[in-house]
Design a protein around this motif. Sequence first.
Motif, PDB file in Angstrom:
ATOM      1  N   ALA A  57       9.981  14.352  -0.446  1.00 10.18           N
ATOM      2  CA  ALA A  57      11.082  13.593   0.164  1.00 10.18           C
ATOM      3  C   ALA A  57      10.678  13.075   1.539  1.00 10.18           C
ATOM      4  O   ALA A  57      10.979  11.926   1.905  1.00 10.18           O
ATOM      5  CB  ALA A  57      12.325  14.474   0.273  1.00 10.18           C
ATOM      6  N   ALA A  58       9.979  13.919   2.317  1.00  6.78           N
ATOM      7  CA  ALA A  58       9.549  13.494   3.651  1.00  6.78           C
ATOM      8  C   ALA A  58       8.509  12.390   3.564  1.00  6.78           C
ATOM      9  O   ALA A  58       8.514  11.452   4.362  1.00  6.78           O
ATOM     10  CB  ALA A  58       8.992  14.688   4.427  1.00  6.78           C
ATOM     11  N   VAL A  59       7.610  12.476   2.584  1.00  5.73           N
ATOM     12  CA  VAL A  59       6.599  11.428   2.393  1.00  5.73           C
ATOM     13  C   VAL A  59       7.278  10.092   2.111  1.00  5.73           C
ATOM     14  O   VAL A  59       6.906   9.044   2.668  1.00  5.73           O
ATOM     15  CB  VAL A  59       5.628  11.808   1.262  1.00  5.73           C
ATOM     16  N   ARG A  60       8.280  10.119   1.244  1.00  7.85           N
ATOM     17  CA  ARG A  60       8.996   8.876   0.941  1.00  7.85           C
ATOM     18  C   ARG A  60       9.682   8.317   2.185  1.00  7.85           C
ATOM     19  O   ARG A  60       9.639   7.115   2.452  1.00  7.85           O
ATOM     20  CB  ARG A  60      10.016   9.114  -0.177  1.00  7.85           C
ATOM     21  N   ALA A  61      10.330   9.202   2.956  1.00  5.16           N
ATOM     22  CA  ALA A  61      11.046   8.757   4.153  1.00  5.16           C
ATOM     23  C   ALA A  61      10.088   8.215   5.211  1.00  5.16           C
ATOM     24  O   ALA A  61      10.315   7.150   5.798  1.00  5.16           O
ATOM     25  CB  ALA A  61      11.869   9.912   4.725  1.00  5.16           C
ATOM     26  N   VAL A  62       9.002   8.956   5.439  1.00  4.33           N
ATOM     27  CA  VAL A  62       8.033   8.539   6.453  1.00  4.33           C
ATOM     28  C   VAL A  62       7.372   7.226   6.048  1.00  4.33           C
ATOM     29  O   VAL A  62       7.128   6.340   6.878  1.00  4.33           O
ATOM     30  CB  VAL A  62       6.990   9.651   6.674  1.00  4.33           C
ATOM     31  N   GLY A  63       7.099   7.076   4.747  1.00  3.73           N
ATOM     32  CA  GLY A  63       6.398   5.891   4.273  1.00  3.73           C
ATOM     33  C   GLY A  63       7.221   4.621   4.275  1.00  3.73           C
ATOM     34  O   GLY A  63       6.683   3.534   4.009  1.00  3.73           O
ATOM     35  N   GLU A  64       8.518   4.742   4.567  1.00  2.00           N
ATOM     36  CA  GLU A  64       9.380   3.554   4.556  1.00  2.00           C
ATOM     37  C   GLU A  64       8.977   2.519   5.603  1.00  2.00           C
ATOM     38  O   GLU A  64       9.364   1.358   5.498  1.00  2.00           O
ATOM     39  CB  GLU A  64      10.841   3.965   4.766  1.00  2.00           C
ATOM     40  N   ARG A  65       8.218   2.941   6.596  1.00  2.51           N
ATOM     41  CA  ARG A  65       7.780   1.995   7.623  1.00  2.51           C
ATOM     42  C   ARG A  65       6.543   1.207   7.203  1.00  2.51           C
ATOM     43  O   ARG A  65       6.022   0.395   7.962  1.00  2.51           O
ATOM     44  CB  ARG A  65       7.496   2.740   8.937  1.00  2.51           C
ATOM     45  N   GLY A  66       6.049   1.469   5.988  1.00  2.96           N
ATOM     46  CA  GLY A  66       4.912   0.711   5.478  1.00  2.96           C
ATOM     47  C   GLY A  66       3.567   1.195   5.964  1.00  2.96           C
ATOM     48  O   GLY A  66       2.542   0.528   5.763  1.00  2.96           O
ATOM     49  N   ILE A  67       3.542   2.357   6.608  1.00  4.70           N
ATOM     50  CA  ILE A  67       2.289   2.936   7.105  1.00  4.70           C
ATOM     51  C   ILE A  67       1.785   3.951   6.080  1.00  4.70           C
ATOM     52  O   ILE A  67       2.572   4.732   5.528  1.00  4.70           O
ATOM     53  CB  ILE A  67       2.509   3.601   8.477  1.00  4.70           C
TER      54      ILE A  67
END
Length: 280
Positions: A57-67
């Motif tokens: 879940a954290a990976v998905r949230a963190v990745g929302e910035r396209g990094i």
Amino acid sequence: MSSQEHPLGISFEFFPPATDVGRGKLLQARDALATRQPRFFSVTYGAGGSTQERTRAAVRAVGERGITTAPHLSCIGSEKAQLRDLLAQYREEGIDSLVALRGDMPSGMASLGELRYGNELVEFIRDETGDHFDIAVAAYPESHPQAPNLDRDVENFARKMHAGANMAITQYFFTADAYFRFVDKARALGVEKPIIPGIMPIINYTKLARFSDACGAEIPRWIRKQLESYGDDSDAISQFGTEVVTNLCQRLLDGGAPGLHFYTLNQSTPVLKIVDNLTD
């Protein structure tokens, strides 16, 4: 290097929050740190998969910035079938980077799992997925706490790199010479890939000392004594810590370190002070 990437080659690590408040803090830190154009974010993973769902879940949230976001993956206490399923899920979700770790045995868990060492996990990922993932592994400039000596530890590290890792991220340290010595020993064993220093901001002395004692990271005596003298003066601790860690980072970069990986503790302000000092 992308034109959008920070010139120092920085990256940032987060941990999966357990509460809604923690998730809000994570997203705030992500947004603030994303403005510095990091190479990637990483997200930690509990022993034996104890926070696997929170990590995803954290990976998905963190990745929302396209990094690029790299989840940690540990093998101790996990079976190959579990790992195979998780790798498939990450591929489906567009994840192409991992931090592959042996991990620690959770309390109460009877089985080590089918893979016992980090090099075995790297080999397994390569066998299962070919070159899909960029794989980072851990390095311990002051020796892993369970290693009999530094030379044996560097040999174990070299096995992980030769198994197919693309780079390494070190445990944090406060003595630059320990990093340079480790790199020299690794190069002598044929390791040519980047070994990125892990950097821990000094925020809370009590927590830092407790964690350092547990993981084998040495806090030099002069730093301990100075921090002890500040007592509960958090502003003085922060100011001194920022100066010490900035100087450490500058020496590492001047000595040829290929980047810096910051252990953020899901806080952006202490890290940003250091990063911005380095580019002033």
